[in-house]
Design a protein around this motif. Structure first.
Motif, PDB file in Angstrom:
ATOM      1  N   ARG A   1      -2.569   1.891  -4.461  1.00 55.54           N
ATOM      2  CA  ARG A   1      -2.884   1.345  -5.248  1.00 55.54           C
ATOM      3  C   ARG A   1      -4.557   2.150  -5.525  1.00 55.54           C
ATOM      4  O   ARG A   1      -4.455   1.898  -6.896  1.00 55.54           O
ATOM      5  CB  ARG A   1      -3.930   0.632  -4.054  1.00 55.54           C
ATOM      6  N   ILE A   2      -4.902   3.287  -5.004  1.00 57.86           N
ATOM      7  CA  ILE A   2      -4.903   4.601  -6.477  1.00 57.86           C
ATOM      8  C   ILE A   2      -4.506   4.847  -7.248  1.00 57.86           C
ATOM      9  O   ILE A   2      -4.682   4.584  -8.822  1.00 57.86           O
ATOM     10  CB  ILE A   2      -5.053   5.488  -5.494  1.00 57.86           C
ATOM     11  N   ALA A   3      -3.056   4.619  -6.890  1.00 62.70           N
ATOM     12  CA  ALA A   3      -1.682   5.130  -8.340  1.00 62.70           C
ATOM     13  C   ALA A   3      -1.653   3.712  -9.202  1.00 62.70           C
ATOM     14  O   ALA A   3      -2.183   3.749 -10.937  1.00 62.70           O
ATOM     15  CB  ALA A   3      -0.453   5.203  -7.947  1.00 62.70           C
TER      16      ALA A   3
ATOM     17  N   PHE B   1       2.909  -3.243   9.739  1.00 62.19           N
ATOM     18  CA  PHE B   1       3.174  -1.783   9.624  1.00 62.19           C
ATOM     19  C   PHE B   1       2.244  -1.270   9.716  1.00 62.19           C
ATOM     20  O   PHE B   1       2.067   0.225  10.204  1.00 62.19           O
ATOM     21  CB  PHE B   1       3.503  -1.988   7.868  1.00 62.19           C
ATOM     22  N   ILE B   2       0.545  -1.795   9.062  1.00 66.07           N
ATOM     23  CA  ILE B   2      -0.054  -0.918   8.732  1.00 66.07           C
ATOM     24  C   ILE B   2      -1.032  -0.722  10.437  1.00 66.07           C
ATOM     25  O   ILE B   2      -1.906   0.335  11.432  1.00 66.07           O
ATOM     26  CB  ILE B   2      -1.196  -1.448   7.962  1.00 66.07           C
ATOM     27  N   THR B   3      -1.068  -1.234  11.474  1.00 66.18           N
ATOM     28  CA  THR B   3      -1.477  -1.524  12.873  1.00 66.18           C
ATOM     29  C   THR B   3       0.014  -0.784  13.643  1.00 66.18           C
ATOM     30  O   THR B   3      -0.634   0.305  14.809  1.00 66.18           O
ATOM     31  CB  THR B   3      -0.714  -2.932  13.866  1.00 66.18           C
TER      32      THR B   3
ATOM     33  N   PHE C   1      -1.548   3.383   7.158  1.00 67.54           N
ATOM     34  CA  PHE C   1      -2.689   3.041   5.708  1.00 67.54           C
ATOM     35  C   PHE C   1      -2.098   3.238   4.724  1.00 67.54           C
ATOM     36  O   PHE C   1      -2.484   2.821   3.978  1.00 67.54           O
ATOM     37  CB  PHE C   1      -3.645   2.622   6.303  1.00 67.54           C
ATOM     38  N   MET C   2      -1.780   5.281   4.715  1.00 74.10           N
ATOM     39  CA  MET C   2      -1.287   6.013   3.419  1.00 74.10           C
ATOM     40  C   MET C   2      -1.308   5.543   2.681  1.00 74.10           C
ATOM     41  O   MET C   2      -1.691   5.563   1.532  1.00 74.10           O
ATOM     42  CB  MET C   2      -1.669   7.082   4.244  1.00 74.10           C
ATOM     43  N   PRO C   3       0.359   4.452   2.788  1.00 72.95           N
ATOM     44  CA  PRO C   3       1.180   4.545   1.820  1.00 72.95           C
ATOM     45  C   PRO C   3       0.221   3.368   0.676  1.00 72.95           C
ATOM     46  O   PRO C   3       0.375   3.133  -0.277  1.00 72.95           O
ATOM     47  CB  PRO C   3       1.943   3.843   2.104  1.00 72.95           C
ATOM     48  N   PHE C   4      -0.780   2.202   1.377  1.00 76.28           N
ATOM     49  CA  PHE C   4      -1.026   1.166   0.641  1.00 76.28           C
ATOM     50  C   PHE C   4      -2.169   1.812  -0.352  1.00 76.28           C
ATOM     51  O   PHE C   4      -1.764   1.530  -0.810  1.00 76.28           O
ATOM     52  CB  PHE C   4      -1.812   0.258   1.731  1.00 76.28           C
TER      53      PHE C   4
END
Length: 77
Positions: free
Chosen positions: A52-54, A39-41, A45-48
């Motif tokens: 993590r911030i939330a 997915f990140i490739t 990467f922004m949804p992850f």
């Protein structure tokens, strides 16, 4: 781009197989990691990052409100 499959180190896969557990739980971790790496490739990467911030903000709020204790997992002597 990630072109090769993600394989568990021999010692880790041996300990998972030796531990018992049902076959679904033995294989769900590596499958999840494979999916995440793909997915990140191919996407972002922004949804992850947002997740993590939330989650961090939620934990800070719960600690600040007294719902969670910051030392809850520590052994008492």
């Amino acid at each position: 781009m990630l072109t090769e499959k993600c394989h568990l180190p021999t010692s880790l896969s041996h300990s998972i197989l030796k531990s018992g557990g049902n076959s679904r739980s033995k294989h769900s971790g590596p499958r999840c990691l494979n999916w995440f790496m793909k997915f990140i490739t191919t996407k972002s990467f922004m949804p992850f990052v947002i997740y993590r911030i939330a989650l961090g903000l939620l934990l800070f709020a719960l600690i600040w409100l007294g719902v969670l204790a910051p030392d809850a997992g520590q052994p008492t002597h």
